[in-house]
Design a protein around this motif. Sequence first.
Motif, PDB file in Angstrom:
ATOM      1  N   THR A   1      -7.259  20.952   0.246  1.00  0.00           N
ATOM      2  CA  THR A   1      -8.675  20.618  -0.004  1.00  0.00           C
ATOM      3  C   THR A   1      -8.898  20.336  -1.495  1.00  0.00           C
ATOM      4  O   THR A   1      -9.943  19.822  -1.878  1.00  0.00           O
ATOM      5  CB  THR A   1      -9.638  21.734   0.464  1.00  0.00           C
ATOM      6  N   ALA A   2      -7.915  20.698  -2.325  1.00  0.00           N
ATOM      7  CA  ALA A   2      -8.047  20.429  -3.769  1.00  0.00           C
ATOM      8  C   ALA A   2      -7.367  19.120  -4.177  1.00  0.00           C
ATOM      9  O   ALA A   2      -7.425  18.734  -5.342  1.00  0.00           O
ATOM     10  CB  ALA A   2      -7.456  21.597  -4.564  1.00  0.00           C
ATOM     11  N   PHE A   3      -6.713  18.443  -3.242  1.00  0.00           N
ATOM     12  CA  PHE A   3      -6.087  17.163  -3.609  1.00  0.00           C
ATOM     13  C   PHE A   3      -7.162  16.191  -4.097  1.00  0.00           C
ATOM     14  O   PHE A   3      -8.234  16.094  -3.476  1.00  0.00           O
ATOM     15  CB  PHE A   3      -5.345  16.532  -2.416  1.00  0.00           C
ATOM     16  N   PRO A   4      -6.874  15.435  -5.152  1.00  0.00           N
ATOM     17  CA  PRO A   4      -7.888  14.522  -5.707  1.00  0.00           C
ATOM     18  C   PRO A   4      -7.918  13.209  -4.936  1.00  0.00           C
ATOM     19  O   PRO A   4      -7.602  12.140  -5.480  1.00  0.00           O
ATOM     20  CB  PRO A   4      -7.391  14.317  -7.138  1.00  0.00           C
ATOM     21  N   VAL A   5      -8.283  13.295  -3.649  1.00  0.00           N
ATOM     22  CA  VAL A   5      -8.134  12.134  -2.765  1.00  0.00           C
ATOM     23  C   VAL A   5      -8.912  10.908  -3.274  1.00  0.00           C
ATOM     24  O   VAL A   5      -8.354   9.808  -3.384  1.00  0.00           O
ATOM     25  CB  VAL A   5      -8.594  12.496  -1.322  1.00  0.00           C
TER      26      VAL A   5
ATOM     27  N   VAL B   1       1.101  20.142  -9.432  1.00  0.00           N
ATOM     28  CA  VAL B   1      -0.110  19.915 -10.231  1.00  0.00           C
ATOM     29  C   VAL B   1      -0.919  18.719  -9.730  1.00  0.00           C
ATOM     30  O   VAL B   1      -2.083  18.571 -10.074  1.00  0.00           O
ATOM     31  CB  VAL B   1       0.211  19.726 -11.734  1.00  0.00           C
ATOM     32  N   LEU B   2      -0.308  17.856  -8.915  1.00  0.00           N
ATOM     33  CA  LEU B   2      -1.046  16.719  -8.355  1.00  0.00           C
ATOM     34  C   LEU B   2      -0.894  16.733  -6.835  1.00  0.00           C
ATOM     35  O   LEU B   2      -1.814  17.153  -6.140  1.00  0.00           O
ATOM     36  CB  LEU B   2      -0.530  15.412  -8.990  1.00  0.00           C
ATOM     37  N   ALA B   3       0.268  16.348  -6.324  1.00  0.00           N
ATOM     38  CA  ALA B   3       0.482  16.354  -4.870  1.00  0.00           C
ATOM     39  C   ALA B   3       1.972  16.158  -4.591  1.00  0.00           C
ATOM     40  O   ALA B   3       2.589  15.250  -5.174  1.00  0.00           O
ATOM     41  CB  ALA B   3      -0.308  15.228  -4.225  1.00  0.00           C
TER      42      ALA B   3
ATOM     43  N   THR C   1      -1.792  30.013  -2.684  1.00  0.00           N
ATOM     44  CA  THR C   1      -2.536  28.799  -3.032  1.00  0.00           C
ATOM     45  C   THR C   1      -3.052  28.031  -1.819  1.00  0.00           C
ATOM     46  O   THR C   1      -4.001  27.254  -1.936  1.00  0.00           O
ATOM     47  CB  THR C   1      -1.663  27.852  -3.874  1.00  0.00           C
ATOM     48  N   PHE C   2      -2.430  28.230  -0.664  1.00  0.00           N
ATOM     49  CA  PHE C   2      -2.733  27.388   0.503  1.00  0.00           C
ATOM     50  C   PHE C   2      -3.983  27.863   1.261  1.00  0.00           C
ATOM     51  O   PHE C   2      -4.894  27.087   1.530  1.00  0.00           O
ATOM     52  CB  PHE C   2      -1.511  27.354   1.422  1.00  0.00           C
ATOM     53  N   ALA C   3      -4.025  29.154   1.575  1.00  0.00           N
ATOM     54  CA  ALA C   3      -5.145  29.682   2.385  1.00  0.00           C
ATOM     55  C   ALA C   3      -6.424  29.752   1.535  1.00  0.00           C
ATOM     56  O   ALA C   3      -6.350  29.867   0.304  1.00  0.00           O
ATOM     57  CB  ALA C   3      -4.775  31.071   2.893  1.00  0.00           C
ATOM     58  N   ASP C   4      -7.596  29.731   2.199  1.00  0.00           N
ATOM     59  CA  ASP C   4      -8.828  29.902   1.413  1.00  0.00           C
ATOM     60  C   ASP C   4      -9.091  31.402   1.204  1.00  0.00           C
ATOM     61  O   ASP C   4      -8.408  32.249   1.790  1.00  0.00           O
ATOM     62  CB  ASP C   4     -10.024  29.163   2.051  1.00  0.00           C
ATOM     63  N   GLU C   5     -10.062  31.723   0.357  1.00  0.00           N
ATOM     64  CA  GLU C   5     -10.225  33.134  -0.034  1.00  0.00           C
ATOM     65  C   GLU C   5     -10.553  34.069   1.138  1.00  0.00           C
ATOM     66  O   GLU C   5      -9.960  35.139   1.239  1.00  0.00           O
ATOM     67  CB  GLU C   5     -11.226  33.267  -1.183  1.00  0.00           C
ATOM     68  N   PRO C   6     -11.444  33.679   2.082  1.00  0.00           N
ATOM     69  CA  PRO C   6     -11.663  34.579   3.233  1.00  0.00           C
ATOM     70  C   PRO C   6     -10.368  34.777   4.040  1.00  0.00           C
ATOM     71  O   PRO C   6     -10.080  35.886   4.508  1.00  0.00           O
ATOM     72  CB  PRO C   6     -12.721  33.850   4.060  1.00  0.00           C
ATOM     73  N   ALA C   7      -9.560  33.709   4.182  1.00  0.00           N
ATOM     74  CA  ALA C   7      -8.297  33.842   4.939  1.00  0.00           C
ATOM     75  C   ALA C   7      -7.300  34.719   4.168  1.00  0.00           C
ATOM     76  O   ALA C   7      -6.516  35.458   4.780  1.00  0.00           O
ATOM     77  CB  ALA C   7      -7.699  32.463   5.204  1.00  0.00           C
TER      78      ALA C   7
END
Length: 406
Positions: free
Chosen positions: A42-46, A245-247, A387-393
Amino acid sequence: MSSVFQFSKLAGRMLPSPIRELFQMIRQPGMISFAGGLPDPTAFPVGPFADCADVLSRDGREVLQYGASEGYPPLREILLAMMAERLEFAVRPNELLVTSGSQQGLNLAARVLLDPGDVVIVEAPTYPGTIHSLRNAGARFATVPCDADGMQVELLPEIVARTVAETGRRPKLIYTVPDFSNPSGACMSLERRHRLVALAAELEVPVFEDDPYGKLRYSGDVLPNLKRLAAGDPHVIYASSFSKVLAPGVRVAWTVADPELTRAMVLMRQGEDLCTSTVTQALVAEYCRRGHLENHMSRILEVYSGKCRAMQLALLTHLAPGSASWTEPQGGFFFWLELARGSSRELFDRAVSEKVAFVPGSAFYPGDDEQIGEVHTGDRFARLCFTFADEPAIDEGCRRLGAALG
Ligand SMILES: Cc1ncc(COP(=O)(O)O)c(C=O)c1O
């Protein structure tokens, strides 16, 4: 029925990647995965990256052509400037090679430096992709234990002497991830960095400094790269990558090494992939040229440092006191847990039934029969990627892990 193919000896020695195999077992609905070392998609600079595709309209005739094995010139210019800043000295063009991932940089170095049976010194634990690549080149492994300050470099003279005594061969390479190691998250202390650079020259064993995570520091002081400390000394081979740092999908990385070694690696890759995709190099170059990388770095530093703190807090909250110990990482992607009792492989099975996954520590050590000298194994350890999961997960996954640990 016997095979129609006569496989090579190398093919017979190959082993599956332990982490990629695990992925089959954890692909289940509701699973929280701390297993893969993956950036947050979700942080990829698409958007900004997609905008850079107009480089194809501008330079398509060049970009869609075969490129130089050394790399696409506009990207090389950017990397030379980036490295001059990082190393505080100018890198010469004949020291720089663009590679298809840093995995290829290591592969090429291994292929031009190693003969079957040669020994490489690796950290215990170390990155499994390195074990895989070196194994493919026929390497055997001497392992150096690590602590919170990284590789215990003070043991190197003894390990080199023992390797020579046992095998009649001087080790060909020392492989290290000094900044935020995969898997241990450890950062090598300044004192050990100085010592390692001095020892590499003294013992005449080059060091491969793998640095995909160095720019992902969330706390503590920035420490100089080994390559910078080595200044003009050719004993340090440096590799870094845009993957973290990018993808990782761009498969663009680079090495900085002595010109003679770089030339040998260029010749080797001319028999492999000829060159890194010119299209992705041009996209990455355009992305950097427009100044997007700096903005993206600030964003992911904020996101990942938040996730790192979230995992630290969740582990403290949900694991029974005394059931595991760890050091909070100052950067990178990973927590490395040492279990007070039991094996992490058994814990993995219980964790998967609780629907949380991690990588058991044994994946980060060469096989017992591939190690020479003192044999190290990782049965008491577990790697968790934050780094992969979100904070609630992250919170819920650590709660499930706590339940599996008991
Ligand atoms: C220490 C280390 N080196 C190299 C790689 C491979 O990076 P790349 O995607 O640039 O090939 C990874 C990926 O996880 C890694 O952790």
